[in-house]
Design a protein around this motif. Sequence first.
Motif, PDB file in Angstrom:
ATOM      1  N   GLY A 510      74.640  12.133  50.443  1.00 55.80           N
ATOM      2  CA  GLY A 510      75.163  12.818  51.696  1.00 55.80           C
ATOM      3  C   GLY A 510      74.219  12.663  52.886  1.00 55.80           C
ATOM      4  O   GLY A 510      74.400  12.584  54.048  1.00 55.80           O
ATOM      5  N   GLY A 511      72.866  12.814  52.537  1.00 59.31           N
ATOM      6  CA  GLY A 511      71.657  12.813  53.564  1.00 59.31           C
ATOM      7  C   GLY A 511      71.445  11.527  54.012  1.00 59.31           C
ATOM      8  O   GLY A 511      71.856  10.573  53.611  1.00 59.31           O
ATOM      9  N   ASN A 512      70.448  11.807  55.010  1.00 56.67           N
ATOM     10  CA  ASN A 512      70.051  10.305  55.535  1.00 56.67           C
ATOM     11  C   ASN A 512      68.465  10.064  54.904  1.00 56.67           C
ATOM     12  O   ASN A 512      67.563  10.878  55.164  1.00 56.67           O
ATOM     13  N   PHE A 513      68.410   9.097  54.007  1.00 53.94           N
ATOM     14  CA  PHE A 513      67.124   8.627  53.428  1.00 53.94           C
ATOM     15  C   PHE A 513      66.296   7.757  54.273  1.00 53.94           C
ATOM     16  O   PHE A 513      65.183   7.346  53.851  1.00 53.94           O
ATOM     17  N   SER A 514      66.792   7.403  55.202  1.00 51.93           N
ATOM     18  CA  SER A 514      65.950   6.539  56.184  1.00 51.93           C
ATOM     19  C   SER A 514      64.751   7.133  57.042  1.00 51.93           C
ATOM     20  O   SER A 514      64.961   7.467  58.175  1.00 51.93           O
ATOM     21  N   VAL A 515      63.985   7.821  56.220  1.00 51.59           N
ATOM     22  CA  VAL A 515      62.869   8.807  57.035  1.00 51.59           C
ATOM     23  C   VAL A 515      61.588   8.292  56.367  1.00 51.59           C
ATOM     24  O   VAL A 515      61.508   7.282  55.482  1.00 51.59           O
ATOM     25  N   PRO A 516      60.559   8.793  57.195  1.00 49.92           N
ATOM     26  CA  PRO A 516      59.099   8.177  57.132  1.00 49.92           C
ATOM     27  C   PRO A 516      58.820   8.704  55.484  1.00 49.92           C
ATOM     28  O   PRO A 516      59.298   9.524  54.929  1.00 49.92           O
ATOM     29  N   LYS A 701      77.355  12.703  58.617  1.00 50.28           N
ATOM     30  CA  LYS A 701      78.400  12.326  58.726  1.00 50.28           C
ATOM     31  C   LYS A 701      78.549  10.841  59.476  1.00 50.28           C
ATOM     32  O   LYS A 701      79.408  10.152  59.484  1.00 50.28           O
ATOM     33  N   ASP A 702      77.321  10.794  60.215  1.00 55.50           N
ATOM     34  CA  ASP A 702      77.460   9.678  61.455  1.00 55.50           C
ATOM     35  C   ASP A 702      76.991   8.342  60.459  1.00 55.50           C
ATOM     36  O   ASP A 702      76.946   7.373  60.807  1.00 55.50           O
ATOM     37  N   LYS A 703      76.578   8.582  59.237  1.00 59.43           N
ATOM     38  CA  LYS A 703      76.110   7.371  58.254  1.00 59.43           C
ATOM     39  C   LYS A 703      77.466   6.458  58.274  1.00 59.43           C
ATOM     40  O   LYS A 703      78.519   6.961  57.751  1.00 59.43           O
ATOM     41  N   PRO A 704      77.359   5.083  58.083  1.00 62.98           N
ATOM     42  CA  PRO A 704      78.558   4.630  57.816  1.00 62.98           C
ATOM     43  C   PRO A 704      79.233   4.562  56.387  1.00 62.98           C
ATOM     44  O   PRO A 704      80.459   4.256  56.369  1.00 62.98           O
ATOM     45  N   ASP A 705      78.626   4.508  55.516  1.00 56.60           N
ATOM     46  CA  ASP A 705      79.273   4.469  54.256  1.00 56.60           C
ATOM     47  C   ASP A 705      78.372   5.247  53.137  1.00 56.60           C
ATOM     48  O   ASP A 705      77.322   4.953  52.845  1.00 56.60           O
ATOM     49  N   PHE A 706      78.845   6.503  52.672  1.00 60.30           N
ATOM     50  CA  PHE A 706      78.152   7.134  51.520  1.00 60.30           C
ATOM     51  C   PHE A 706      79.705   7.779  50.538  1.00 60.30           C
ATOM     52  O   PHE A 706      80.677   8.025  51.354  1.00 60.30           O
ATOM     53  N   ILE A 707      79.439   7.862  49.301  1.00 52.94           N
ATOM     54  CA  ILE A 707      80.249   8.541  48.627  1.00 52.94           C
ATOM     55  C   ILE A 707      80.849   9.851  49.187  1.00 52.94           C
ATOM     56  O   ILE A 707      80.149  10.624  49.325  1.00 52.94           O
ATOM     57  N   GLY A 708      82.179   9.790  49.237  1.00 54.74           N
ATOM     58  CA  GLY A 708      82.786  11.082  49.870  1.00 54.74           C
ATOM     59  C   GLY A 708      82.783  11.323  51.234  1.00 54.74           C
ATOM     60  O   GLY A 708      83.417  12.239  51.920  1.00 54.74           O
ATOM     61  N   ARG A 709      82.272  10.167  52.000  1.00 58.94           N
ATOM     62  CA  ARG A 709      82.454  10.474  53.488  1.00 58.94           C
ATOM     63  C   ARG A 709      83.565  10.435  54.227  1.00 58.94           C
ATOM     64  O   ARG A 709      83.984  11.505  54.946  1.00 58.94           O
ATOM     65  N   ALA A 710      84.790   9.764  53.615  1.00 57.80           N
ATOM     66  CA  ALA A 710      86.313  10.034  53.859  1.00 57.80           C
ATOM     67  C   ALA A 710      86.700  11.340  53.593  1.00 57.80           C
ATOM     68  O   ALA A 710      87.398  12.133  54.610  1.00 57.80           O
ATOM     69  N   ALA A 711      86.409  12.050  52.640  1.00 58.29           N
ATOM     70  CA  ALA A 711      86.873  13.386  52.282  1.00 58.29           C
ATOM     71  C   ALA A 711      86.244  14.388  53.280  1.00 58.29           C
ATOM     72  O   ALA A 711      86.861  15.419  53.628  1.00 58.29           O
ATOM     73  N   VAL A 712      84.844  14.100  53.683  1.00 59.78           N
ATOM     74  CA  VAL A 712      83.959  14.928  54.657  1.00 59.78           C
ATOM     75  C   VAL A 712      84.806  14.919  55.931  1.00 59.78           C
ATOM     76  O   VAL A 712      85.124  16.076  56.403  1.00 59.78           O
TER      77      VAL A 712
END
Length: 813
Positions: A510-516, A701-712
């Motif tokens: 669920g987190g954002n892994f596009s990180v340094p 939640k602003d990530k376009p696609d991750f498992i569970g996003r619709a339910a969140v």
Amino acid sequence: MADLPKQARVVIIGGGVIGCSVAYHLTKQGWADVVLLERKQLTSGTTWHAAGLIAQLRATQNMTRLAKYSQELYGGLETETGVATGFKRCGSITVALTEERREEIYRQAAMARAFGVEVEEISPAEVKQRYEHLNIDGVTGGVYLPRDGQGDPGNIALALAKGARQRGAVVKERVKATGVQRDGRRIIGVHWQDATGEQGTIACDHVVNCAGMWGREVGQMLGTNVPLQACEHFYIVTEAIPGLTQQPVLRVPDECAYYKEDAGKMLLGAFEPVSKPWGPIPEDFEFDQLPEDFDHFEPILEKAVERLPMLADAGIHTFFNGPESFTPDDAYHLGLCPEMDNVWVAAGFNSIGIQSAGGAGMALAEWMDTGEKPFDLGDVDISRMQPFQGNKTYLKARASETLGLLYADHFPYRQKATARGIRRTPFHRHLLERGAVMGELAGWERANWFATEGQTPEYSYSWKRQNFFDNVAAEHRAVREAVGLYDMSSFGKIRVEGRDAERFLNYVGGGNFSVPVGKIVYTQFLNDRGGIESDVTVTRLSEQAYLVVTPAATRLADQTWMERHRGDFNVVITDVTAGEGVLAVMGPNSRQLLQAVSPADFSNATNPFGTAQEIEMGMGRARVHRVTYVGELGWEVYVSADQAAHVFETLHEAGQDHGLKLCGMHMMDTCRIEKGFRHFGHDITCEDHVLEAGLGFAVKKDKPDFIGRAAVLAKQEAGLDTRLLQFRLTDPEPLLYHNEPILRDGEIVGYLSSGAYGHTLGGAMGLGYVPCWGETAAEVLASTYEIDVMGTRVRAEASLKPMYDPKSERVKV
């Protein structure tokens, strides 16, 4: 001829009560082409000689839900199938012979109310009123469950089998599964041979291992690990006793005994402290008894004759010894095996197979039908078992204890005594030499607390303050006021690497892994319902590599979750847990201590909270992660196993100038609960929505696609049904563990998912979910809250924010 189909949607191996229940419930789900293969006759393994006790209350809400379902099912099976199940709601009584046991069963009674089970605490005199034959000398109290019962084990299984056949299942006796066809991580066919020697193969989409005490060997045939061991289980049946009428099931756990009236006779069974593992199982085993061992049973019988004097005049009609299968932790095995993608298991029922079969079959059938667990089954999910636990030597040693633990005192923090010392961290010897008292989790030896000089370094169990209470309080203070050092090496470490590593983690987490590189991300893996499958911290080690850190007990489950969602992503997922030792350095003086042993810069400018860096430490190298699970300034020090001892010695020696204290896992639990940090498996599970758990901040939640996003997003739009609250008892004396009922304005609304003592905040603390549909946070907190501790209501403060350092200023200083 066996007359078996060439193709089936599922092949079930084993025709005991569990296999019959799985077949019954799969057909109830609408599955066609269900085939059950039984090597001999239905029930001929262990089902036929089970005692048939059917209780409702189990250790957790969902296990209780399954047991209650079994009762309801058996009550209606006779009408559905025409097979008499012998089910009777005769009630049950459990009596205590010590004050400690009395507290245990009264706490269980409070828990039962929270789970919706009808229960009554009764005095010794009231026990006598309900069970006139009982000698109540030494009885300190009892618990009565009026809706508990008993049944005929063999006929329950045969009724389930008939129900399955009525809906089209093929149930074949005297047909043995002899091997399989395998395609990668799937079984595509099951080979069989019947009693005449005829052979064949059934192509299939799924296989279910319901082989009971043969489950380990069938598991190996299917390419899976199913750790269980058969043990001898003893009972006697008396001759008919004149005038004996229907009695409640009676349990006297302090004397290792249970009693059941049946057709005017009395059955006395035992769960003795040191049991007898049994095996190997003869090839022709069928409705067999094991050799009598009266010397082994005699101590139980002697106490039983005193407890039920009528037994002294009753002749023994049957002395029975038969095998039952036991698992390393006394919880049965259920679910999708981690090694394969279409192999399921329901086995190892630890002598509670009859009361569990209905619910277990229902839960597994729903899981197989939808592809998702119907609710949290973490207690019994086969993925909790570690690969080494299938070892025969280990299983035999552990099984000598686990049978007896069914009736042992279930003290908080009780540790297994057998089959220990298997998985040791690089710091194991160093910690033992300094007073560590070890506990065990997933085979790992972990320092739970440290004995002081002159103190015996072992547990002295109680429901009251145990002998380590003051030790943990001192460790707690050291972390809050100076610096503590503790071993976290057992936590799972999974390396995810490859050119798609970033994309893959952004999909599965669920987190954002596009990180340094060097950034640490705290987040959850979610299911399609927004429930929490895993609670992880993920560190970016390089452009193409991440380290996923998980709880020790769920490393295999979490790695399996990632593997099953890997799809076409170009990633490699590797368990590297044993490669590095991890020391947590936590407390206000942690920065000073690290600066004393390393030339690296630990300032906020260079190493802010949530980042990692490679450093020199002593004469070696390490990687430090600035995170915390105790709510203080601190770092986790990762060091390769070969340099771990040196780094420990360096830190420990330098720490003497900074107030360093060695600490254990109990301290970590007391600190984390003050900070309101969630514990996976208790406070957060696959059926707890991430937003209702108060962890929305960890999901992007602003990530376009991750498992569970619709339910969140759906939950965010619809609103919360429950909220996870933190509680502190206003009376500093009572202790909380978990499952204590939560009362809101005088009514039970839930139960604590975890509990521990808050040594800084001065009272026992817990976390628990409270219904809140249509309410604001302020309205939820405006109520009056109490916690039921062993039948006594204790006032509690409630909060949605952490009661300790709500703004997390201490961790970022």
